[in-house]
Motif scaffolding. Structure first.
Motif, short mmCIF file in Angstrom:
data_model
loop_
_atom_site.label_atom_id
_atom_site.label_comp_id
_atom_site.label_asym_id
_atom_site.label_seq_id
_atom_site.Cartn_x
_atom_site.Cartn_y
_atom_site.Cartn_z
N GLN A 50 -0.79 -9.55 -3.60
CA GLN A 50 -0.53 -8.22 -3.05
C GLN A 50 -1.79 -7.36 -3.08
O GLN A 50 -2.09 -6.65 -2.13
CB GLN A 50 0.60 -7.54 -3.82
CG GLN A 50 1.05 -6.26 -3.18
CD GLN A 50 1.56 -6.49 -1.77
OE1 GLN A 50 2.36 -7.37 -1.54
NE2 GLN A 50 1.09 -5.71 -0.84
N LYS A 78 -0.56 4.12 -3.78
CA LYS A 78 0.67 4.68 -3.24
C LYS A 78 0.41 5.84 -2.28
O LYS A 78 1.17 6.07 -1.35
CB LYS A 78 1.59 5.11 -4.37
CG LYS A 78 3.01 5.29 -3.95
CD LYS A 78 3.91 5.38 -5.15
CE LYS A 78 5.34 5.29 -4.68
NZ LYS A 78 6.26 5.12 -5.77
N ASN A 83 4.59 6.64 4.14
CA ASN A 83 5.96 6.86 3.67
C ASN A 83 6.60 8.00 4.45
O ASN A 83 7.47 8.68 3.97
CB ASN A 83 5.97 7.16 2.17
CG ASN A 83 5.13 8.38 1.82
OD1 ASN A 83 4.53 8.99 2.70
ND2 ASN A 83 5.09 8.72 0.55
N THR A 96 5.19 -3.21 1.72
CA THR A 96 6.29 -2.27 1.57
C THR A 96 6.01 -1.36 0.38
O THR A 96 5.18 -1.66 -0.46
CB THR A 96 7.63 -3.01 1.34
OG1 THR A 96 7.55 -3.68 0.08
CG2 THR A 96 7.91 -4.01 2.44
N ASP A 98 7.92 -0.94 -2.06
CA ASP A 98 8.31 -1.68 -3.27
C ASP A 98 7.16 -2.55 -3.76
O ASP A 98 6.93 -2.68 -4.96
CB ASP A 98 9.54 -2.56 -3.00
CG ASP A 98 10.80 -1.75 -2.86
OD1 ASP A 98 10.84 -0.60 -3.37
OD2 ASP A 98 11.76 -2.25 -2.25
N ASP A 99 6.43 -3.17 -2.81
CA ASP A 99 5.25 -3.96 -3.19
C ASP A 99 4.20 -3.08 -3.85
O ASP A 99 3.59 -3.47 -4.85
CB ASP A 99 4.64 -4.65 -1.97
CG ASP A 99 5.54 -5.74 -1.40
OD1 ASP A 99 6.38 -6.26 -2.16
OD2 ASP A 99 5.39 -6.05 -0.21
N ASP A 101 4.79 -0.27 -5.38
CA ASP A 101 5.32 0.17 -6.67
C ASP A 101 5.02 -0.84 -7.77
O ASP A 101 4.82 -0.47 -8.92
CB ASP A 101 6.83 0.39 -6.59
CG ASP A 101 7.20 1.68 -5.88
OD1 ASP A 101 6.30 2.54 -5.73
OD2 ASP A 101 8.36 1.82 -5.45
N ARG A 102 4.97 -2.13 -7.43
CA ARG A 102 4.64 -3.15 -8.43
C ARG A 102 3.20 -3.03 -8.91
O ARG A 102 2.85 -3.54 -9.96
CB ARG A 102 4.88 -4.56 -7.88
CG ARG A 102 6.33 -4.92 -7.79
CD ARG A 102 6.52 -6.35 -7.49
NE ARG A 102 6.02 -6.64 -6.16
CZ ARG A 102 5.66 -7.82 -5.74
NH1 ARG A 102 5.72 -8.85 -6.54
NH2 ARG A 102 5.23 -8.01 -4.52
N ASN A 129 9.76 -7.35 -14.88
CA ASN A 129 10.21 -6.97 -13.55
C ASN A 129 9.12 -7.13 -12.48
O ASN A 129 9.30 -6.76 -11.34
CB ASN A 129 10.72 -5.53 -13.55
CG ASN A 129 9.66 -4.53 -13.96
OD1 ASN A 129 8.54 -4.89 -14.30
ND2 ASN A 129 10.02 -3.26 -13.93
N VAL A 131 5.98 -5.77 -12.50
CA VAL A 131 5.08 -4.63 -12.36
C VAL A 131 3.87 -4.84 -13.27
O VAL A 131 4.01 -5.24 -14.42
CB VAL A 131 5.80 -3.31 -12.73
CG1 VAL A 131 4.84 -2.13 -12.69
CG2 VAL A 131 6.96 -3.08 -11.79
#
Length: 162
Positions: A50, A78, A83, A96, A98-99, A101-102, A129, A131
């Motif tokens: 990522q 981020k 967004n 994304t 979510d990606d 956020d990791r 999780n 991250v």
């Protein structure tokens, strides 16, 4: 006819069942740590993949950007992903939210450092999780808070990277 010959053996003895259970327990004891190691490594590999995707998108954008449209490499990842706000630099198609956020509160500079580190897989800690929690860089160690995703750094001690 002999009565004992007619009587056929049905089922397994207790000793046979215990031997099978012991063999299964030994196999499980050997395989569980191995499988969990593969899972941990795959989470780290996913994070690095990522990061490479994000860095490629940033470098491509900055190579073609004109003037103030270039991405500030000190900003968190981020803040540069679309967004819905108008001041972002990159569309969300490459990753994304979510990606992103990791990757916690990682800045672009740290992502570029991880991308250029051939041994990054050894120096990344990932939570269950998926991250990122910590990266031990060549000059600084970066930790990420799980509650707010903020990045903090300190100088890396040489023994940390061995």
């Amino acid at each position: 006819m002999n009565l004992t010959k007619m009587k056929k053996k049905k089922g397994f003895t207790l000793i046979e069942l215990m031997a099978v259970i012991a063999i299964i327990a030994i196999l499980a004891a050997v395989l569980v740590p191995t499988v969990s190691g593969y899972i941990e490594r795959s989470k780290k590999t996913a994070i690095i993949t990522q990061i490479r995707n994000v860095v490629t998108a940033i470098e491509t954008h900055n190579a073609t950007a004109v003037g103030d449209n270039a991405i500030d490499l000190t900003k968190p990842l981020k803040s540069i992903v679309s967004n819905g706000s108008e001041n972002v630099k990159l569309e969300a198609g490459f990753a994304t939210l979510d990606d992103i956020d990791r990757l916690a509160g990682m800045t672009c500079n740290v992502a570029i450092e991880i991308n250029s580190d051939p041994d990054a897989l050894q120096y990344i800690d990932v939570a269950s999780n998926g991250v990122i929690q910590k990266y031990i860089g060549k000059t600084k160690t970066y930790t990420y808070s799980s509650s707010n995703g903020d990045e903090s750094s300190k100088d890396t001690v040489e023994s940390d990277r061995k």
